[in-house]
Design a protein around this motif. Sequence first.
Motif, PDB file in Angstrom:
ATOM      1  N   GLU A  10       0.817  -1.214   0.000  1.00  0.00           N
ATOM      2  CA  GLU A  10       0.000   0.000   0.000  1.00  0.00           C
ATOM      3  C   GLU A  10       0.853   1.267   0.000  1.00  0.00           C
ATOM      4  O   GLU A  10       0.361   2.340  -0.335  1.00  0.00           O
ATOM      5  CB  GLU A  10      -0.942   0.001   1.200  1.00  0.00           C
ATOM      6  N   ILE A  11       2.124   1.126   0.416  1.00  0.00           N
ATOM      7  CA  ILE A  11       3.024   2.289   0.454  1.00  0.00           C
ATOM      8  C   ILE A  11       4.419   1.846   0.023  1.00  0.00           C
ATOM      9  O   ILE A  11       4.744   0.663   0.049  1.00  0.00           O
ATOM     10  CB  ILE A  11       3.111   2.920   1.865  1.00  0.00           C
ATOM     11  N   GLY A  12       5.237   2.815  -0.320  1.00  0.00           N
ATOM     12  CA  GLY A  12       6.648   2.536  -0.567  1.00  0.00           C
ATOM     13  C   GLY A  12       7.336   2.396   0.782  1.00  0.00           C
ATOM     14  O   GLY A  12       7.158   3.239   1.666  1.00  0.00           O
ATOM     15  N   ILE A  34       5.524  -7.668   6.870  1.00  0.00           N
ATOM     16  CA  ILE A  34       5.458  -6.382   7.554  1.00  0.00           C
ATOM     17  C   ILE A  34       6.455  -5.435   6.897  1.00  0.00           C
ATOM     18  O   ILE A  34       7.630  -5.776   6.725  1.00  0.00           O
ATOM     19  CB  ILE A  34       5.760  -6.530   9.058  1.00  0.00           C
ATOM     20  N   LEU A  35       5.949  -4.265   6.519  1.00  0.00           N
ATOM     21  CA  LEU A  35       6.795  -3.222   5.946  1.00  0.00           C
ATOM     22  C   LEU A  35       7.211  -2.265   7.050  1.00  0.00           C
ATOM     23  O   LEU A  35       6.534  -2.153   8.077  1.00  0.00           O
ATOM     24  CB  LEU A  35       6.024  -2.455   4.867  1.00  0.00           C
ATOM     25  N   GLU A  36       8.322  -1.565   6.831  1.00  0.00           N
ATOM     26  CA  GLU A  36       8.788  -0.566   7.794  1.00  0.00           C
ATOM     27  C   GLU A  36       9.063   0.722   7.039  1.00  0.00           C
ATOM     28  O   GLU A  36       9.728   0.722   6.011  1.00  0.00           O
ATOM     29  CB  GLU A  36      10.062  -1.048   8.490  1.00  0.00           C
ATOM     30  N   SER A  37       8.467   1.804   7.533  1.00  0.00           N
ATOM     31  CA  SER A  37       8.682   3.118   6.946  1.00  0.00           C
ATOM     32  C   SER A  37       8.693   4.139   8.071  1.00  0.00           C
ATOM     33  O   SER A  37       7.742   4.194   8.864  1.00  0.00           O
ATOM     34  CB  SER A  37       7.570   3.440   5.948  1.00  0.00           C
ATOM     35  N   GLU A  61      14.343  -5.662   1.312  1.00  0.00           N
ATOM     36  CA  GLU A  61      14.109  -5.091  -0.021  1.00  0.00           C
ATOM     37  C   GLU A  61      13.198  -3.870   0.064  1.00  0.00           C
ATOM     38  O   GLU A  61      12.267  -3.831   0.860  1.00  0.00           O
ATOM     39  CB  GLU A  61      13.458  -6.166  -0.903  1.00  0.00           C
ATOM     40  N   GLN A  62      13.477  -2.873  -0.746  1.00  0.00           N
ATOM     41  CA  GLN A  62      12.606  -1.700  -0.865  1.00  0.00           C
ATOM     42  C   GLN A  62      11.497  -2.029  -1.854  1.00  0.00           C
ATOM     43  O   GLN A  62      11.749  -2.613  -2.898  1.00  0.00           O
ATOM     44  CB  GLN A  62      13.396  -0.492  -1.371  1.00  0.00           C
ATOM     45  N   VAL A  63      10.262  -1.669  -1.515  1.00  0.00           N
ATOM     46  CA  VAL A  63       9.132  -1.864  -2.418  1.00  0.00           C
ATOM     47  C   VAL A  63       8.474  -0.521  -2.692  1.00  0.00           C
ATOM     48  O   VAL A  63       8.544   0.396  -1.877  1.00  0.00           O
ATOM     49  CB  VAL A  63       8.099  -2.871  -1.855  1.00  0.00           C
ATOM     50  N   GLU A  64       7.834  -0.444  -3.834  1.00  0.00           N
ATOM     51  CA  GLU A  64       7.116   0.765  -4.230  1.00  0.00           C
ATOM     52  C   GLU A  64       5.628   0.591  -3.951  1.00  0.00           C
ATOM     53  O   GLU A  64       5.118  -0.534  -3.903  1.00  0.00           O
ATOM     54  CB  GLU A  64       7.313   1.024  -5.734  1.00  0.00           C
ATOM     55  N   GLU A  65       4.919   1.696  -3.795  1.00  0.00           N
ATOM     56  CA  GLU A  65       3.469   1.648  -3.636  1.00  0.00           C
ATOM     57  C   GLU A  65       2.856   0.919  -4.821  1.00  0.00           C
ATOM     58  O   GLU A  65       3.191   1.190  -5.976  1.00  0.00           O
ATOM     59  CB  GLU A  65       2.912   3.065  -3.549  1.00  0.00           C
ATOM     60  N   GLY A  66       1.991  -0.049  -4.559  1.00  0.00           N
ATOM     61  CA  GLY A  66       1.322  -0.796  -5.613  1.00  0.00           C
ATOM     62  C   GLY A  66       2.091  -1.999  -6.140  1.00  0.00           C
ATOM     63  O   GLY A  66       1.572  -2.766  -6.952  1.00  0.00           O
TER      64      GLY A  66
END
Length: 74
Positions: A10-12, A34-37, A61-66
């Motif tokens: 849902e988010i980068g 689980i993402l961390e921002s 790994e870095q992910v982008e929104e979507g």
Amino acid sequence: MAETTTVRAEIGASVWKITAAAGAAVGEDEPILILESMKMEIPVSAPHAGTVVEVLVAEGEQVEEGQAVATLRR
């Protein structure tokens, strides 16, 4: 025939922890990873109950929104 769903970020953010590996059964709204921002933990949850077919990202790994992060079979 089994329906496959693509689960998307849902988010980068950075992938902090993968909580459900391929082959794992998950319930609706159960976290797959689980993402961390900005020091916040953001769970990426299953939209429905099913089996994780594939996790498409790795911890750190870095992910982008979507971005697709996993596939789920109903």
